[in-house]
Scaffold this motif. Structure first.
Motif, PDB file in Angstrom:
ATOM      1  N   SER A  83      -4.016   2.906   6.285  1.00  0.00           N
ATOM      2  CA  SER A  83      -4.214   1.544   5.793  1.00  0.00           C
ATOM      3  C   SER A  83      -4.023   1.446   4.284  1.00  0.00           C
ATOM      4  O   SER A  83      -3.624   0.394   3.776  1.00  0.00           O
ATOM      5  CB  SER A  83      -5.615   1.047   6.173  1.00  0.00           C
ATOM      6  OG  SER A  83      -6.613   1.914   5.669  1.00  0.00           O
ATOM      7  N   HIS A  87      -1.429  -1.144   2.608  1.00  0.00           N
ATOM      8  CA  HIS A  87      -1.856  -2.092   1.586  1.00  0.00           C
ATOM      9  C   HIS A  87      -0.939  -2.031   0.370  1.00  0.00           C
ATOM     10  O   HIS A  87      -0.472  -3.062  -0.131  1.00  0.00           O
ATOM     11  CB  HIS A  87      -3.300  -1.783   1.184  1.00  0.00           C
ATOM     12  CG  HIS A  87      -3.819  -2.658   0.084  1.00  0.00           C
ATOM     13  ND1 HIS A  87      -3.702  -2.325  -1.244  1.00  0.00           N
ATOM     14  CD2 HIS A  87      -4.448  -3.856   0.124  1.00  0.00           C
ATOM     15  CE1 HIS A  87      -4.244  -3.278  -1.985  1.00  0.00           C
ATOM     16  NE2 HIS A  87      -4.701  -4.216  -1.181  1.00  0.00           N
ATOM     17  N   GLU A 144      -3.800  -9.706   1.596  1.00  0.00           N
ATOM     18  CA  GLU A 144      -5.166  -9.179   1.572  1.00  0.00           C
ATOM     19  C   GLU A 144      -5.987  -9.725   2.739  1.00  0.00           C
ATOM     20  O   GLU A 144      -6.766  -9.004   3.362  1.00  0.00           O
ATOM     21  CB  GLU A 144      -5.851  -9.536   0.251  1.00  0.00           C
ATOM     22  CG  GLU A 144      -5.236  -8.902  -0.982  1.00  0.00           C
ATOM     23  CD  GLU A 144      -5.525  -7.416  -1.070  1.00  0.00           C
ATOM     24  OE1 GLU A 144      -6.374  -6.911  -0.305  1.00  0.00           O
ATOM     25  OE2 GLU A 144      -4.897  -6.736  -1.909  1.00  0.00           O
ATOM     26  N   LEU A 147      -4.056  -8.317   6.407  1.00  0.00           N
ATOM     27  CA  LEU A 147      -3.643  -6.939   6.666  1.00  0.00           C
ATOM     28  C   LEU A 147      -4.553  -6.199   7.651  1.00  0.00           C
ATOM     29  O   LEU A 147      -4.059  -5.409   8.469  1.00  0.00           O
ATOM     30  CB  LEU A 147      -3.548  -6.167   5.347  1.00  0.00           C
ATOM     31  CG  LEU A 147      -2.750  -4.860   5.401  1.00  0.00           C
ATOM     32  CD1 LEU A 147      -1.341  -5.102   5.915  1.00  0.00           C
ATOM     33  CD2 LEU A 147      -2.697  -4.220   4.022  1.00  0.00           C
TER      34      LEU A 147
END
Length: 501
Positions: A83, A87, A144, A147
């Motif tokens: 992750s 990001h 943000e 995700l």
């Protein structure tokens, strides 16, 4: 490397060796000197890399590489999607074409459009407003907020792909690193800081990083295309909220004949309609995500295609791995269960899109002169999809496009004409009440089929009631055998087989 001070090209850079020593210490701990010795024995001198002009001229680049290597090799957890990588990549892709901060004017106009849309939608549906936050988001902010949902959606397929990568590359990875290490595992001296890692663990970390890159690419690209939080039909926001992405709406409106204000209001209507549906039909979000997960877990990996795509690449090159996994590695075989799950998913997606299409049009027609044209434009856009949705199809294994949204919109309009908006919205009360593919094929016959099902169910209920009634009647006191009193035998009739001859 020459140490002659008169040879500037061969002089060791004072900054380079210290940087690589830092890298060795951060990765290998107290065994960093042994790690350096083993790497040199294999023909790889880390200190020679310090002569790279990129590292000499850009210390920030070296620090970025250092952070990425440390993150990759010291990653913990069993998630098949990295992750952190997702990001970082998503943020980079989102801003690649510019992502200026929203002005106060953009925020005000967007939030006002959402408020107006709520008022107009009250006349088209009985479902109340979703509540929660009302926001205007930049592309980075959209990344943000959404995700976490992308990571969850991709995990089932990511797990299958990482298992396949491990099976194919477990004997190839050590040699590709140039370390000459057997497949039984890396020496403790080479990864002392992170603990001894075997090739399978490294491959899993690489696979998680690759999937993180793919998720990040898809989410970042989508952030430049979406208008809100519900464009793809699957709810990406965990909490009730309505959001718009003003920069994308402005770009979209440039190529249309309708004024931007009308475009914004029409898109705001769609956003609040989706939000009302996903908020107040409490089972819907979990039902959709469950169908996606169920389908994804059954996807097979074409091992031959995957092995062929990996044959000519360096498996430690995450970008090359990402390209290999984007070339179509999913098996074509589908079980009957897979086909049934996909059909249910496509049907529910179409029903969601059709309902939103219908109530949005009903709410917009009295207020927006270009409502009909905008409705058709959005229909075509959703049906065609885009590059980001195609990328998402490669990482989740299916396309989240409502193939039959027009049929679904016709069905909802037919239900509304027959019984009104309240009963139409009541169809969402339970998943068992949802229309099926036969109803999409023939919307006008929906009520006749529903009446037939109701009649059949009534017949079943009646039959069951009769069975239970007969069973209770068979155990009444009149039919119970006479109990013996004081040891006497019960009386027997002349035809009773227990009567003595």
């Amino acid at each position: 490397m020459s140490s002659d001070p008169s040879d500037p090209s061969g002089a060791p850079d004072e900054q380079g060796p210290s940087q690589w020593e830092e890298l060795m210490r951060s990765l290998f701990g107290s065994d960093s000197e042994e790690a350096m010795r083993q790497l040199r024995a294999q023909g790889l001198d880390p200190q020679a890399l310090s002569s790279s002009a990129a590292f000499q001229n850009d210390p920030k680049m070296f620090q970025h590489v250092l952070d990425q290597v440390k993150r990759l090799l010291t990653a913990t957890g069993d998630s098949p999607v990295n992750s952190d990588v997702a990001h970082d990549v998503a943020r980079q892709v989102a801003v690649a074409e510019g992502d200026p901060s929203l002005t106060a004017q953009q925020v005000r106009v967007a939030t006002e459009a959402l408020s107006v849309a709520e008022l107009w939608l009250d006349a088209a549906t009985e479902l109340p407003p979703a509540g929660g936050t009302v926001s205007a988001l930049s592309r980075s902010e959209w990344v943000e907020r959404t995700l976490p949902a992308w990571n969850i959606l991709a995990q089932p397929v990511a797990a299958s792909v990482v298992d396949a990568l491990t099976a194919i590359l477990k004997d190839q990875l050590p040699d590709s690193l140039g370390l000459g290490i057997s497949g039984e595992g890396f020496p403790a001296g080479l990864l002392g800081a992170a603990g001894a890692l075997d090739p399978s663990q490294v491959i899993r970390q690489l696979g998680a990083a690759v999937f993180g890159m793919q998720i990040g690419t898809a989410a970042g690209t989508l952030s430049r295309e979406v208008f809100g939080g519900t464009d793809i039909g699957v709810p990406l926001l965990a909490e009730p909220a309505t959001v718009l992405v003003p920069s994308n709406i402005t770009e979209f409106a440039k190529d249309l004949d309708a004024p931007e204000d009308e475009v914004r209001l029409f898109i705001a209507l769609r956003e609040v309609a989706h939000a009302r549906l996903f908020t107040h039909v409490t089972w819907l979000r979990g039902h959709l995500l469950g169908l996606v997960e169920s389908y994804a877990r059954g996807i097979t990996i074409d091992m031959d295609a995957l092995e062929s795509s990996l044959r000519e690449i360096d498996p430690t090159d995450t970008e090359a791995l990402q390209g290999a996994l984007s070339g179509g590695v999913f098996g074509l075989q589908s079980t009957d269960e897979q086909k049934a799950t996909l059909l249910r998913l496509e049907t529910v997606l179409a029903l969601v899109e059709g309902w939103v299409d219908e109530v949005t049009a009903r709410a917009a027609l009295p207020h927006l002169p270009h409502a009909v044209a905008l409705r058709e434009m959005i229909r075509r856009r959703r049906a065609a999809g885009g590059p980001a949705e195609q990328t998402f199809a490669t990482i989740v294994g299916l396309e989240l496009r409502p193939r039959r949204s027009r049929d679904a919109a016709s069905l909802w309009a037919s239900i509304d004409r027959e019984v009104g908006s309240s009963a139409r919205d009541g169809v969402w009360d339970h998943p068992d009440l949802l229309p099926g593919t036969a109803d999409l094929d023939d919307p006008s016959g929906y009520f006749a089929r529903r009446d037939q099902v109701t009649a059949e169910q009534s017949d079943v209920d009646k039959a069951l009631a009769e069975i239970f009634s007969d069973a209770e009647a068979g155990t009444t006191d009149d039919d119970a055998p006479t109990e013996a009193v004081d040891g006497e035998q019960p009386e027997s009739g002349p035809d009773d087989p227990t009567t003595p001859a």
